[in-house]
Enzyme design. Sequence first.
Site, PDB file in Angstrom:
ATOM      1  CG  HIS A  23      49.078   2.219  36.043  1.00 31.61           C
ATOM      2  ND1 HIS A  23      48.251   1.113  35.993  1.00 31.61           N
ATOM      3  CD2 HIS A  23      48.365   3.222  35.488  1.00 31.61           C
ATOM      4  CE1 HIS A  23      47.092   1.438  35.442  1.00 31.61           C
ATOM      5  NE2 HIS A  23      47.140   2.715  35.123  1.00 31.61           N
ATOM      6  CG  ASP A  48      48.769  -1.865  37.852  1.00 33.35           C
ATOM      7  OD1 ASP A  48      49.202  -1.065  38.697  1.00 33.35           O
ATOM      8  OD2 ASP A  48      48.574  -1.555  36.658  1.00 33.35           O
ATOM      9  CB  SER A  70      43.758   2.887  35.992  1.00 29.41           C
ATOM     10  OG  SER A  70      44.093   2.259  34.798  1.00 29.41           O
TER      11      SER A  70
HETATM   12  N1  ARG Z   1      47.477   0.620  29.424  1.00 27.72           N
HETATM   13  C1  ARG Z   1      47.123   1.058  30.754  1.00 27.72           C
HETATM   14  C2  ARG Z   1      46.473   2.443  30.677  1.00 27.72           C
HETATM   15  O1  ARG Z   1      46.178   2.923  29.677  1.00 27.72           O
HETATM   16  C3  ARG Z   1      48.222   0.947  31.720  1.00 27.72           C
HETATM   17  C4  ARG Z   1      49.391   1.859  31.516  1.00 27.72           C
HETATM   18  C5  ARG Z   1      50.441   1.697  32.558  1.00 27.72           C
HETATM   19  N2  ARG Z   1      51.197   0.463  32.428  1.00 27.72           N
HETATM   20  C6  ARG Z   1      52.290   0.323  31.619  1.00 27.72           C
HETATM   21  N3  ARG Z   1      52.887  -0.837  31.541  1.00 27.72           N
HETATM   22  N4  ARG Z   1      52.760   1.313  30.904  1.00 27.72           N
HETATM   23  O2  ARG Z   1      46.734   3.440  31.214  1.00 27.72           O
HETATM   24  N1  ASP Z   2      45.042   1.735  31.820  1.00 31.02           N
HETATM   25  C1  ASP Z   2      43.954   2.690  31.803  1.00 31.02           C
HETATM   26  C2  ASP Z   2      44.073   3.667  32.971  1.00 31.02           C
HETATM   27  O1  ASP Z   2      45.153   3.914  33.442  1.00 31.02           O
HETATM   28  C3  ASP Z   2      42.647   1.995  31.790  1.00 31.02           C
HETATM   29  C4  ASP Z   2      42.178   1.720  30.397  1.00 31.02           C
HETATM   30  O2  ASP Z   2      42.429   2.543  29.498  1.00 31.02           O
HETATM   31  O3  ASP Z   2      41.504   0.709  30.228  1.00 31.02           O
HETATM   32  O4  ASP Z   2      43.126   4.316  33.355  1.00 31.02           O
END
Ligand code: ARG
Ligand code: ASP
Length: 712
Positions: free
Chosen positions: A85, A221, A647
């Site tokens: 991502h 990921d 991330s």
């Molecule tokens: N929750 C994670 C972060 O805050 C991953 C976001 C990307 N993944 C997704 N399925 N949208 O950024």
């Molecule tokens: N998913 C988040 C990121 O993209 C990581 C988190 O908020 O734990 O940095």
Amino acid sequence: MKNLHYLITLILSLTIGIAKAGEGMWIPMLLQYNEKEMQEMGMRITAEDIYSINHSSLKDAIVLFGGGCTGEIVSDLGLLLTNHHCGYDYIQKHSSVEHDYLTNGFWAMNRGEELPCPGLSVIFLREMRDVTEKILTGIDVDMPEDERQAKIDENIKKTIAAVEKETSYKVSIRPFFLGNEYYLLLNETYTDVRLVGCPPSNIGKFGGDTDNWVWPRHTGDFSVFRVYADKDGHPAVYSEDNIPYKPDKHLDISLKGADEGDFAFVFGYPARTNEYLPAVAVDQEANLIDPITVDLRGKVLDIYNKYQEQDPKVRIQYASKHAGIGNGWKKWMGVTEGINHFHGVEKKRAFEQDFQEWALGARNRYMYIDLLKNFERSYKELEPYQLAYTYVAEAGLRIELVSFAGRFAKLSEVAKDTPQEDIDKMIATLKKSSEAFFKDYYEPIDREVAAMLLKEYLKAQPADFRPGFLNDIKDVDNYVEQLFAKSMFTDEAKVNELLDNFRPNKAKKLANDPALKAYQSLIGFYRNEVYDRISDLNANIDRMRRLYMKGQMEMQPDKRLFPDANFTLRVTYGKVEGFRPQDGKTYRHFTTLEGIMEKENPDIYDYVVEPKLKDLYDKKDYGRYADKDGTMHVAFTASVHTTGGNSGSPILNADGQLLGLNFDRCWEGTMSDLIYDPDICRNISVDIRYVLFIIDKFAGAKHLIDEMTIVE
Ligand code: ARG
Ligand code: ASP
């Protein structure tokens, strides 16, 4: 000054226990003060092995990737790992119908096939220095804010200029502990970064937004890049003559996996936390602003879902919008739940009582005794404006028609004497953005969203906190019908007609479009009634927060405090462990390929499984990447304090070897940005053995594995 603080801390931490293990985002150059605790928890390396300016250390392998994520170097030839991502935008830019790398994945089978990524850079931290004394010279606490800031800016400039004479690195200075300390950073930016490989989205984004923030998780990921340099190893713009960057250190990779209770640490670039807020602010965020935002977004998502389920075309059109809205929606839901479950506000209040008692006897009591009272007042004053802002953003501008019309605001102000060149530029940009808009626009969704949001807006906000157009509405359904019938912005042909034949004398008619008028009303209200008030109140709150931080540091010299995340390199550590999100419910700390097969559903986009992956699963062809239990581990949780920006960060074992890549948190513990609770805050990482298995067995890119240093 802070050295004194850390020294006292060190001495006391040897005798007194420490705060909750797991909490804390530590400055690498001061890690010697955490070393003892880390080693007691199982770490077998030293603070110097992690951060050193005298010899190579793990820090030499860590980068800020693309300005928003973390990456790590895993070979002598500049090979880099980060999340799928995090690489997504660059993968997408190289994707087309003929070469759909998002869907099918991409693997460069030799260096010649690696794809340049214009706009992508990685930044290495070369050195960090404490410059607090220099920056706070000539500052005293009673100074007016603007005078204080001017003096600080002047000190920063002088200090940077002096250091720039002795280095070729980029020099910058950043505030820590809300402006109570300042650190200088020497950075080096590499801009020739190439895409080497990525799995298909079925693997790299498996579970998609359905599983986002959720455990158990099965997302592969990761993506692979390579950093290039000129022949001397220095940063250089893209050139065929560039060679792979040779780092001072690359990470070793462990194939042993991690057991429950094992020490682990994350090394990366957390973006923003607010761990030292007063109770009133936490309460306002967790119990007022977040729930309203969650409620509004939830209602929008319900409408998206309804139409997305009916039509596969709409599902794709709204996938990315859904993801954008849904990420915050799920996260903030978790923040509220977590804060309340943990009695976070009450705990902050109890701490504040202690603070107040301490303040009454403090040496500089006049600085502190009124702080908490003033916080209550200031946050209460801020509240209606915060709400006003929330409704402008989450209710008003969420109507796609209105925000799309807003992009034509400048064009609607064109006059006879506007240079043609400027108009041409506007038209060219608008043509592009309008093409993109209509490609993913489905009017029935937007109509329903508009009616719903405007009703919510009217219901929740008093007349003097609403934009003018909203106060003029007699009947929302009727207004929305007229809006969509009369605005030209629902109709691609009309918009193209306007852009193709635009003349200044058409500006006035454009300005009268009801969608553009609604936009102007929203923005005008925000500019005139909200923005200045929020800025003024926040300037005062920032000053108070700085003093409150200072007070907390003076009050607890025996407690090791960490500065809030600010997109600088940090070390955070804890244990590999599962958790109990609820009474009677336990989460194991790892998931396996079995779980992917259980989730498989060919009819649900997020749960389609690649045939080749199934094949490998059926044959149990895991090679040396299987766990000692014989299964293929996919992801694992740990009690390591992380946030957005982490991330892609490496999660490392007691020997500093790579165990996996951090990519998310469990939604039950997303309150960790405000308060960390070691019982429910868990970060989620993809197991490095799954990453290698996909590279080797799935993609057949064994040449990449051969570059890495693997410890069996
Ligand atoms: N929750 C994670 C972060 O805050 C991953 C976001 C990307 N993944 C997704 N399925 N949208 O950024
Ligand atoms: N998913 C988040 C990121 O993209 C990581 C988190 O908020 O734990 O940095």
